[in-house]
Scaffold this active site. Sequence first.
Site, PDB file in Angstrom:
ATOM      1  N   LYS A  84       0.842   4.724   6.870  1.00 38.73           N
ATOM      2  CA  LYS A  84       0.236   5.559   5.464  1.00 38.73           C
ATOM      3  C   LYS A  84       0.888   7.086   5.899  1.00 38.73           C
ATOM      4  O   LYS A  84       1.630   7.373   6.578  1.00 38.73           O
ATOM      5  CB  LYS A  84      -1.250   5.473   5.659  1.00 38.73           C
ATOM      6  CG  LYS A  84      -2.029   4.304   5.573  1.00 38.73           C
ATOM      7  CD  LYS A  84      -2.063   3.538   4.433  1.00 38.73           C
ATOM      8  CE  LYS A  84      -2.637   2.218   4.779  1.00 38.73           C
ATOM      9  NZ  LYS A  84      -2.572   1.428   3.567  1.00 38.73           N
ATOM     10  N   SER A 117       0.791  -1.108  -0.075  1.00 41.36           N
ATOM     11  CA  SER A 117      -0.033  -0.113  -0.050  1.00 41.36           C
ATOM     12  C   SER A 117       0.889   1.261  -0.121  1.00 41.36           C
ATOM     13  O   SER A 117       0.310   2.294  -0.251  1.00 41.36           O
ATOM     14  CB  SER A 117      -0.945   0.150   1.243  1.00 41.36           C
ATOM     15  OG  SER A 117      -0.325   0.176   2.389  1.00 41.36           O
TER      16      SER A 117
END
Length: 186
Positions: A80, A39
């Site tokens: 993230k 990701s």
Amino acid sequence: MAKKKNEWLDWIKALLVALGLALIIRMFLFTPIIVDGPSMQPTLHDRDQMIVNKFTYRFWEPERFDIIVFHANTEKDFIKRIIGLPGEHVEMKDDVLYINGEEVAEPFLQDQKDEMESYEILTNDFTLENLPGEYEVIPEEHVLVLGDNRRNSTDSRVLGVIPMDQVVGKTELIYWPFDRLQIVGE
């Protein structure tokens, strides 16, 4: 005999102090994390090992584009990039990020965008109001996060904004594999 006994006690004391210091450092200051999944590619690779700075946000406010680790649920931590900060409105339109209506460049995505065909998009359109929570602006003590691999990331588009009390810390140092040793940021 008494000298040997004292020597052993000194070694045991030194070992206990070292273990105590290691525990304090890991609990309150720094901890390792292993990137799990794609990701954050191409910035971070699956299985990259990093150090998480757990005390940064005790003294400083988060900044746009910081890479953070947070508790996504009781079993899993996610890594993230912070895109939106408290009090801001976030929108993605035609693969362009807008914060409070102003275009904001995302230089860490440029290589990916350069490799795409002209008709392809990296990040689907969204507004903050369309995300879980349906906020008009990001609430205080929350951040909006996205993965750099926008096509394959479970982030604020699915999870909603992230409370700062769920943030473990900021990470920017890849220490393993050794050939990827680097400080990452923008």
